[in-house]
Design an enzyme around this catalytic site. Structure first.
Site, short mmCIF file in Angstrom:
data_model
loop_
_atom_site.label_atom_id
_atom_site.label_comp_id
_atom_site.label_asym_id
_atom_site.label_seq_id
_atom_site.Cartn_x
_atom_site.Cartn_y
_atom_site.Cartn_z
N LYS A 26 0.85 -1.27 0.02
CA LYS A 26 -0.11 -0.05 0.18
C LYS A 26 0.92 1.26 -0.01
CE LYS A 26 -2.52 0.90 3.87
NZ LYS A 26 -2.68 2.28 4.24
N SER A 182 6.98 10.25 11.29
CA SER A 182 5.90 9.91 10.31
C SER A 182 6.42 9.94 9.01
CB SER A 182 4.97 10.79 10.54
OG SER A 182 3.93 10.61 9.42
N ASP A 335 2.29 -0.64 12.27
CA ASP A 335 1.02 -0.92 11.53
C ASP A 335 0.73 -2.34 12.10
OD1 ASP A 335 0.40 1.23 10.20
OD2 ASP A 335 1.33 0.63 8.47
N LYS A 362 -4.89 6.73 14.46
CA LYS A 362 -5.05 5.95 13.34
C LYS A 362 -6.50 5.83 12.81
CE LYS A 362 -0.33 5.03 12.80
NZ LYS A 362 0.12 5.32 11.71
N ARG A 366 -6.49 2.49 18.16
CA ARG A 366 -6.16 1.03 17.85
C ARG A 366 -6.01 0.57 19.32
NH1 ARG A 366 -3.14 0.93 12.27
NH2 ARG A 366 -4.91 0.53 10.85
N ARG A 408 -7.16 -3.07 10.02
CA ARG A 408 -6.18 -3.81 10.63
C ARG A 408 -6.79 -4.47 12.04
NH1 ARG A 408 -2.05 -3.16 7.19
NH2 ARG A 408 -1.54 -0.76 6.68
C1 S3P Z 1 2.29 5.19 5.99
C2 S3P Z 1 3.10 5.59 7.37
C3 S3P Z 1 2.68 5.10 8.57
C4 S3P Z 1 1.87 4.11 8.70
C5 S3P Z 1 0.75 4.03 7.48
C6 S3P Z 1 1.32 4.33 6.21
C7 S3P Z 1 3.14 5.59 4.90
O1 S3P Z 1 1.87 6.39 9.23
O2 S3P Z 1 1.30 4.13 9.74
O3 S3P Z 1 0.01 3.17 7.41
O4 S3P Z 1 2.76 4.92 3.91
O5 S3P Z 1 3.93 6.30 4.81
P1 S3P Z 1 2.65 7.62 9.82
O6 S3P Z 1 3.34 8.31 8.64
O7 S3P Z 1 1.47 8.29 10.52
O8 S3P Z 1 3.28 7.14 10.92
#
Ligand code: S3P
Length: 449
Positions: A26, A182, A335, A362, A366, A408
């Protein structure tokens, strides 16, 4: 999307074996779609995620003027096989146009946050929002750096979507140190940096997934890494070059089955074609130190990303060892925490999770969703503002479980149901399609149901 029942019934597993090919990752799919929309020409993306979140990104870039071809049309011209191919034709960084309506990011935090870095730099106005869950999620973390770069963005109360972008003449590069680790924030700032005057630097508090850095280089953008956890980008003079790409399988989707194989006696699983990016592979370390038998076969590189196949079986002794997850490892596993919380119930000593406050913002809260569902199954756990203690081993009993509309949570507790005594039902299971539409049929195949 296929129609999903409002309740999914699940029986304890009598077996768990077979081969799984998870959907395209993804995170990587979002980034390839966004960068292809900025490139000058036609990119092809094989094994694009089948999840609804990545479809939201495609719809947004289509509304901004990129041309999207799906399935057979994209396959025929690209030579890619399978039905997961997409072709995206962009018209260069200045080639987007104003959308006719508010953009809809659906349930996807990645779409709204990463695309905001691009919308912030446009000479046209736009708005973006999403579903009820997305409209509760915090956006200040991107609004702050993008505003420092000269963007003009307004948000609803409390810094939440919808976001409205005012046209700007240009952005300026900044050096930014995010408060939260992040990858979405890092990406929003680096994407805005593609349009900014001068250099844009992100200094991460902890390393986060690096798909953006890898994808930017793949599209021909030079990056510098002047110090540990620092990424520097200067907007390239040339346009981004269109690419022929293949997305490796999603390790966060594979995680549900890997953990099931670690827990269920006699389980024997092969996960074919999954991302082995080191910043996404922390689960393998945790499973190994808990005693599960994990093997890695056929490592290869695709577009700068590592991919390969994995084997998974429960510990030889039959007993998983407990562990602790905190700090940098918690960021790397964010995740995977819902399924690890389920795994904890099968481990001697359970698992102590700390530094996971991000889980509260999230797709659902969660920590609360995990605790509520564990208790419904008769398990004990202790919630903290930034963590959770799940003692183990404890036996789970079949129960009525709630996905909380969070993919999830739906998938993690479907695996919990396999290990329980008695049947379970998952309410609102359709949200699994956000990242893994094929999850329930795959689970039925592996359990021989
Ligand atoms: C993601 C980063 C993460 C993750 C999300 C996908 C990404 O989030 O939890 O499912 O593709 O960059 P955060 O950037 O908020 O940590």
């Amino acid at each position: 999307m296929t129609e999903t029942p409002s309740v999914q019934r699940l029986r304890p597993a009598r077996q768990f074996s077979g081969v799984v090919r998870p959907p395209g990752d993804k995170s990587i799919s979002h980034r390839y779609a966004l960068l292809a929309a900025l490139a000058d020409g036609r990119s092809t993306i094989a094994n694009f995620s089948t999840g609804a979140d990545c479809h939201s990104t495609l719809q947004c870039v289509a509304a901004l003027g990129a041309r999207i071809e799906i399935g057979a049309a994209a396959n025929a011209a690209s030579g890619a096989s399978g039905d997961g191919a997409r072709a995206i034709t962009g018209h260069g960084r200045r080639g987007l146009h104003a959308p006719a309506a508010e953009l809809d990011a659906g349930n996807s935090g990645s779409t709204i946050r990463m695309l905001s870095g691009i919308l912030a730099a446009q000479p046209f106005a736009s708005r973006i929002s999403g579903d009820a869950s997305l409209r509760r999620r915090p956006m200040r973390r991107i609004l702050e750096p993008l505003s420092q770069m000269g963007a003009q963005i307004t948000a609803a109360g409390g810094g939440r979507p919808p976001l409205a972008f005012t046209p700007v003449a240009g952005l300026r590069g900044i050096t930014y140190q995010p408060q939260v680790a992040s990858a979405q924030v890092k990406t929003a700032v680096l994407f805005a940096g593609l349009f900014a005057a001068g250099e844009t630097i992100v200094a991460e508090p902890q390393p986060t997934r690096d798909h953006t850095e890898i994808a930017l280089r793949q599209f021909g953008v030079a990056l510098d890494f002047p110090a540990r956890n620092r990424i520097a980008l200067r907007p390239p003079a040339a346009e981004l070059a269109p690419q022929e790409l293949r997305v490796p399988g999603d390790p966060s989707s594979a995680a549900f089955f890997l953990c099931a194989a670690a827990m269920l006696p006699e389980a024997d699983l092969l996960v074919d074609q999954v991302s082995l990016n080191p910043r996404r592979s922390a689960l393998l370390d945790v499973l190994r130190r808990m005693g599960a038998r994990i093997g890695v076969v056929n490592i290869e590189e695709q577009n700068g990303e590592l991919a390969g196949s994995l084997t998974a079986r429960p510990p030889e002794s039959g007993r998983l060892q407990g562990t602790q997850i905190a700090a940098a490892e918690a960021v790397a596993l964010i995740d995977e925490i819902p399924i690890l919380a389920v795994l904890a119930t099968a481990a001697e000593g359970g698992i102590r999770f700390r530094d996971v406050a991000e889980l509260r913002v999230k797709e659902s809260d969660r920590i609360a969703a995990i605790a509520a569902n564990l208790r419904r199954m008769g398990a004990e756990c202790t919630e903290y503002p930034d963590g959770l203690d799940v003692p183990g081993p404890q036996s789970l009993r079949g129960a009525a479980l709630d996905s909380c509309g969070d993919h999830r949570i739906a998938m993690a507790f479907s695996i919990a149901a396999l290990t329980a005594v008695g049947d379970s039902e998952i309410h609102d299971p359709g949200c699994a399609a956000i990242s893994f539409p094929e999850f329930f049929p795959t689970l039925a195949r592996l359990t021989g149901e």
